[in-house]
Design an enzyme around this catalytic site. Structure first.
Site, PDB file in Angstrom:
ATOM      1  N   ASP A  22      31.164 -31.047 -24.923  1.00  0.00           N
ATOM      2  CA  ASP A  22      31.473 -31.595 -23.586  1.00  0.00           C
ATOM      3  C   ASP A  22      30.551 -32.751 -23.187  1.00  0.00           C
ATOM      4  O   ASP A  22      30.787 -33.405 -22.177  1.00  0.00           O
ATOM      5  CB  ASP A  22      31.372 -30.486 -22.530  1.00  0.00           C
ATOM      6  CG  ASP A  22      32.255 -29.320 -22.879  1.00  0.00           C
ATOM      7  OD1 ASP A  22      33.392 -29.292 -22.414  1.00  0.00           O
ATOM      8  OD2 ASP A  22      31.817 -28.456 -23.659  1.00  0.00           O
ATOM      9  N   CYS A  35      42.322 -27.702 -20.711  1.00  0.00           N
ATOM     10  CA  CYS A  35      42.502 -29.052 -21.260  1.00  0.00           C
ATOM     11  C   CYS A  35      43.175 -29.027 -22.623  1.00  0.00           C
ATOM     12  O   CYS A  35      42.925 -28.141 -23.434  1.00  0.00           O
ATOM     13  CB  CYS A  35      41.135 -29.732 -21.357  1.00  0.00           C
ATOM     14  SG  CYS A  35      40.423 -30.035 -19.744  1.00  0.00           S
ATOM     15  N   LYS A  83      30.147 -24.469 -13.919  1.00  0.00           N
ATOM     16  CA  LYS A  83      31.551 -24.039 -13.940  1.00  0.00           C
ATOM     17  C   LYS A  83      31.772 -22.967 -15.011  1.00  0.00           C
ATOM     18  O   LYS A  83      32.448 -21.972 -14.770  1.00  0.00           O
ATOM     19  CB  LYS A  83      32.438 -25.253 -14.229  1.00  0.00           C
ATOM     20  CG  LYS A  83      33.802 -24.957 -14.813  1.00  0.00           C
ATOM     21  CD  LYS A  83      34.608 -26.203 -14.963  1.00  0.00           C
ATOM     22  CE  LYS A  83      35.272 -26.561 -16.250  1.00  0.00           C
ATOM     23  NZ  LYS A  83      35.408 -25.765 -17.387  1.00  0.00           N
ATOM     24  N   ASN A  84      31.179 -23.169 -16.194  1.00  0.00           N
ATOM     25  CA  ASN A  84      31.480 -22.274 -17.314  1.00  0.00           C
ATOM     26  C   ASN A  84      30.664 -20.979 -17.293  1.00  0.00           C
ATOM     27  O   ASN A  84      30.782 -20.165 -18.204  1.00  0.00           O
ATOM     28  CB  ASN A  84      31.330 -23.023 -18.640  1.00  0.00           C
ATOM     29  CG  ASN A  84      32.443 -24.055 -18.785  1.00  0.00           C
ATOM     30  OD1 ASN A  84      33.428 -24.043 -18.042  1.00  0.00           O
ATOM     31  ND2 ASN A  84      32.290 -24.971 -19.736  1.00  0.00           N
ATOM     32  N   ARG A 100      43.598 -24.578 -29.423  1.00  0.00           N
ATOM     33  CA  ARG A 100      42.967 -23.550 -28.581  1.00  0.00           C
ATOM     34  C   ARG A 100      43.649 -22.178 -28.666  1.00  0.00           C
ATOM     35  O   ARG A 100      44.126 -21.634 -27.658  1.00  0.00           O
ATOM     36  CB  ARG A 100      42.859 -24.025 -27.126  1.00  0.00           C
ATOM     37  CG  ARG A 100      42.148 -25.367 -26.998  1.00  0.00           C
ATOM     38  CD  ARG A 100      41.799 -25.712 -25.593  1.00  0.00           C
ATOM     39  NE  ARG A 100      40.550 -25.089 -25.164  1.00  0.00           N
ATOM     40  CZ  ARG A 100      39.997 -25.280 -23.968  1.00  0.00           C
ATOM     41  NH1 ARG A 100      40.588 -26.037 -23.086  1.00  0.00           N
ATOM     42  NH2 ARG A 100      38.867 -24.700 -23.656  1.00  0.00           N
ATOM     43  N   ARG A 152      39.013 -30.058 -11.144  1.00  0.00           N
ATOM     44  CA  ARG A 152      38.938 -28.766 -11.842  1.00  0.00           C
ATOM     45  C   ARG A 152      37.509 -28.407 -12.196  1.00  0.00           C
ATOM     46  O   ARG A 152      37.152 -27.238 -12.283  1.00  0.00           O
ATOM     47  CB  ARG A 152      39.764 -28.838 -13.136  1.00  0.00           C
ATOM     48  CG  ARG A 152      40.975 -27.958 -13.116  1.00  0.00           C
ATOM     49  CD  ARG A 152      41.517 -27.741 -14.508  1.00  0.00           C
ATOM     50  NE  ARG A 152      40.545 -27.077 -15.348  1.00  0.00           N
ATOM     51  CZ  ARG A 152      40.365 -27.326 -16.635  1.00  0.00           C
ATOM     52  NH1 ARG A 152      41.077 -28.231 -17.245  1.00  0.00           N
ATOM     53  NH2 ARG A 152      39.464 -26.672 -17.323  1.00  0.00           N
TER      54      ARG A 152
HETATM   55  N1  EPU Z   1      38.852 -20.669 -31.240  1.00  0.00           N
HETATM   56  C1  EPU Z   1      39.768 -20.078 -32.074  1.00  0.00           C
HETATM   57  N2  EPU Z   1      40.274 -18.849 -31.716  1.00  0.00           N
HETATM   58  C2  EPU Z   1      39.899 -18.212 -30.566  1.00  0.00           C
HETATM   59  C3  EPU Z   1      38.948 -18.843 -29.718  1.00  0.00           C
HETATM   60  C4  EPU Z   1      38.449 -20.073 -30.082  1.00  0.00           C
HETATM   61  O1  EPU Z   1      40.125 -20.640 -33.117  1.00  0.00           O
HETATM   62  O2  EPU Z   1      40.407 -17.110 -30.299  1.00  0.00           O
HETATM   63  C5  EPU Z   1      38.316 -22.003 -31.592  1.00  0.00           C
HETATM   64  C6  EPU Z   1      38.771 -23.074 -30.591  1.00  0.00           C
HETATM   65  O3  EPU Z   1      40.061 -23.539 -30.870  1.00  0.00           O
HETATM   66  C7  EPU Z   1      37.699 -24.142 -30.765  1.00  0.00           C
HETATM   67  C8  EPU Z   1      36.445 -23.299 -31.062  1.00  0.00           C
HETATM   68  O4  EPU Z   1      36.903 -22.010 -31.477  1.00  0.00           O
HETATM   69  O5  EPU Z   1      37.989 -24.940 -31.884  1.00  0.00           O
HETATM   70  C9  EPU Z   1      35.509 -23.145 -29.903  1.00  0.00           C
HETATM   71  O6  EPU Z   1      36.189 -22.629 -28.776  1.00  0.00           O
HETATM   72  P1  EPU Z   1      35.478 -21.704 -27.700  1.00  0.00           P
HETATM   73  O7  EPU Z   1      36.174 -20.382 -27.673  1.00  0.00           O
HETATM   74  O8  EPU Z   1      34.006 -21.722 -27.956  1.00  0.00           O
HETATM   75  O9  EPU Z   1      35.771 -22.491 -26.365  1.00  0.00           O
HETATM   76  P2  EPU Z   1      36.255 -21.919 -24.966  1.00  0.00           P
HETATM   77  O10 EPU Z   1      35.574 -20.639 -24.659  1.00  0.00           O
HETATM   78  O11 EPU Z   1      37.737 -21.980 -24.881  1.00  0.00           O
HETATM   79  C10 EPU Z   1      34.325 -23.008 -23.571  1.00  0.00           C
HETATM   80  C11 EPU Z   1      34.268 -23.970 -22.415  1.00  0.00           C
HETATM   81  C12 EPU Z   1      34.615 -25.354 -22.896  1.00  0.00           C
HETATM   82  C13 EPU Z   1      33.613 -25.766 -23.962  1.00  0.00           C
HETATM   83  C14 EPU Z   1      33.621 -24.733 -25.106  1.00  0.00           C
HETATM   84  C15 EPU Z   1      32.568 -25.020 -26.146  1.00  0.00           C
HETATM   85  C16 EPU Z   1      34.913 -22.572 -20.572  1.00  0.00           C
HETATM   86  C17 EPU Z   1      35.907 -22.259 -19.526  1.00  0.00           C
HETATM   87  N3  EPU Z   1      35.228 -23.546 -21.411  1.00  0.00           N
HETATM   88  O12 EPU Z   1      35.673 -23.036 -24.017  1.00  0.00           O
HETATM   89  O13 EPU Z   1      34.481 -26.216 -21.776  1.00  0.00           O
HETATM   90  O14 EPU Z   1      33.955 -27.022 -24.473  1.00  0.00           O
HETATM   91  O15 EPU Z   1      33.398 -23.412 -24.563  1.00  0.00           O
HETATM   92  O16 EPU Z   1      31.288 -25.000 -25.588  1.00  0.00           O
HETATM   93  O17 EPU Z   1      33.836 -21.986 -20.615  1.00  0.00           O
HETATM   94  C18 EPU Z   1      35.158 -27.836 -20.247  1.00  0.00           C
HETATM   95  O18 EPU Z   1      34.336 -27.344 -19.456  1.00  0.00           O
HETATM   96  O19 EPU Z   1      35.766 -28.912 -20.023  1.00  0.00           O
HETATM   97  C19 EPU Z   1      35.435 -27.152 -21.505  1.00  0.00           C
HETATM   98  C20 EPU Z   1      36.469 -27.457 -22.281  1.00  0.00           C
END
Ligand code: EPU
Length: 441
Positions: free
Chosen positions: A314, A121, A24-25, A126, A422
């Site tokens: 995850d 989620c 998915k990611n 976030r 999802r």
């Molecule tokens: N963060 C910030 N500012 C930003 C971006 C991120 O502070 O601008 C913080 C977040 O709040 C968090 C940390 O950095 O504390 C990590 O967030 P990241 O950006 O790595 O996560 P993401 O890209 O929003 C993806 C996956 C998540 C997975 C995380 C970590 C997708 C769509 N989602 O999220 O997957 O947990 O990376 O590996 O790729 C899921 O599949 O259920 C899921 C939540």
């Protein structure tokens, strides 16, 4: 409570075989990448999940023709990319986090972009501050309005040097999807290097991008004037694999997961073995990994979630369910999201003994220490779980509730299960294939 309800009769070990498709990611990001190309792209083995539908809808609104081939193949034709109507885009508001990744590609293709308010989620605050800071470094002008973000790039997008405050997956993808067509060289420091990111880099390389991954989380991208299409078979969904593996362990079952791949899951496999689970890697061409409970008692562990190559955030929720069955005290320190332990409340309701702490109960203090976030957990086991009435809180926490219901004695009623669609393709068909006893209420 939501009215999409699953009634699960627990206590039946899961046995059988299932197959997982592309991650998915990665899939959702590869779909966005198709917007950057001047030729058709083909993505294979795409799961039928809600996130894919949302991204498909947004691509189609922007003039990308999306058609379906055989067996999960999606074909993207970006020949007629065009501006979309804000109201139509806003139909997708609150449904996913992927729309934020349309910024760079739309700025390159159209010179402007509108991004609806994000969903995803509720596992922490976030924010998207890293994304916006990076986009501004490239030359984007961002205006925040109540209905969403408006972006323009009056002087085009130019390569830049940028250091992420934290190796964010999404912000790294934002930089990649923007830098590939930006003028000049981009150097990203403190980048995320998850296997899904390396796979996205492979997609972009197939399209004609020049990207090199260096030691110490440095990624260099040399901008090119145009990109072509790609044909890509995504890495398998290692998050889904871990979920089913933990379901096998928690129910004393034996599950063969076709298409599961060892190399992306080594950290998980080490923990699975340490806890007392057994697995066997099948390296044949259409192989996978078999996961089972070998009998005897499970052992407690102490671990911290972390960015790759650490233990993924995850993987934490399904593992916690299995740890309720392990003898002794297990300790989990969640360092990626500040509110990703809320799902344990339901496990306590089902008979588990879990205490949450604000302190960092791990070897390294994290960003959330002393900030009032309950981000560490102590699980004392083994506990007999019993059925309960639960509301699915989020994707991974929700799946862990299903695992707990399968492992529990008696019947559980789970409200809001459609949320699981999802990220888990056909989860009810898979449960059925593994012999679970459940019905829709
Ligand atoms: N963060 C910030 N500012 C930003 C971006 C991120 O502070 O601008 C913080 C977040 O709040 C968090 C940390 O950095 O504390 C990590 O967030 P990241 O950006 O790595 O996560 P993401 O890209 O929003 C993806 C996956 C998540 C997975 C995380 C970590 C997708 C769509 N989602 O999220 O997957 O947990 O990376 O590996 O790729 C899921 O599949 O259920 C899921 C939540």
């Amino acid at each position: 409570m939501s009215d999409d309800v699953l009634v699960v009769h627990g206590g039946v070990p899961l046995h059988g075989e299932i197959r997982v498709r592309g991650a998915k990611n990665l899939v959702s990001k590869a779909m966005v990448a198709a917007l950057l190309g001047e030729a058709e792209s083909r993505l294979y083995d795409v799961p039928a999940i809600r996130d894919v539908e949302v991204v498909r809808g947004l691509l189609e609104l922007h003039g990308v023709r999306v058609t379906e081939g055989e067996d999960g193949e999606l074909i993207f034709d970006p020949a007629n990319v065009e501006s979309a109507n804000v109201d139509e885009i806003n139909v997708h508001a609150g449904s996913s986090r992927i729309p934020i990744l349309f910024c760079g590609p739309l700025l390159h293709r159209l010179g402007h972009a509108f991004i609806p308010n994000l969903g995803g989620c509720r596992i922490g605050n976030r924010p998207i501050d890293f994304h916006l800071a990076a986009l501004r470094e490239f030359g984007a002008v961002v205006e925040k309005k109540p209905e969403g973000l408006y972006l323009t790039a009056p002087n085009g997008l130019h390569g830049t040097k940028f250091t992420l405050p934290y190796p964010s997956v999404g912000a790294t993808e934002q930089v990649l999807l923007t830098a590939v067509l930006a003028k000049g060289v981009t150097e990203l420091r403190n980048a995320a290097v998850e296997p899904e990111i390396i796979d996205l880099i492979c997609v972009l390389q197939k399209m004609g991008a020049v990207i090199s991954v260096h030691t110490d989380r440095v990624i260099r991208i040399v901008g090119v004037p145009r990109l072509s299409g790609y044909q890509h078979r995504p890495l398998p969904d290692r998050l889904e694999v871990a979920s089913w593996a933990c379901a096998a362990l928690a129910t004393h079952g034996d599950v063969y997961i076709r298409n599961a791949r060892q190399v992306d899951m080594m950290t998980f496999l080490n923990v699975f073995r340490t806890v007392g689970g057994a697995f066997e890697v099948d390296d044949s061409p259409e192989g996978g990994i078999r996961f089972w409970h070998p009998g005897g008692e499970l052992s407690a562990v102490a671990l911290e979630t972390d960015v790759h190559p650490g233990f993924m955030t995850d993987w934490q929720q399904p593992l916690v369910v299995a740890l309720t069955q392990a003898r002794g005290l297990s300790i989990i320190h969640e360092t990626v999201y500040e509110q990703r332990l809320g799902f344990t409340e339901a496990l306590v309701k089902m008979g588990a003994t879990i205490q949450l702490y604000r302190e960092c109960l791990g070897s390294t203090p994290c960003r959330f220490g002393q900030r009032n976030f309950l981000h560490s957990a102590v699980i004392s086991g083994p506990s007999k779980l019993h059925g309960a009435e639960l509301e699915i809180p989020d994707l991974r926490g929700g799946f862990s509730h299903i695992i707990a219901a399968l492992a529990a004695e008696g019947t559980s009623t789970l409200h809001g299960v459609d949320l699981i669609n999802r990220g888990y393709e056909d989860f009810e068909a898979k449960l059925q294939a593994l012999g679970a006893r459940f019905e829709r209420a």
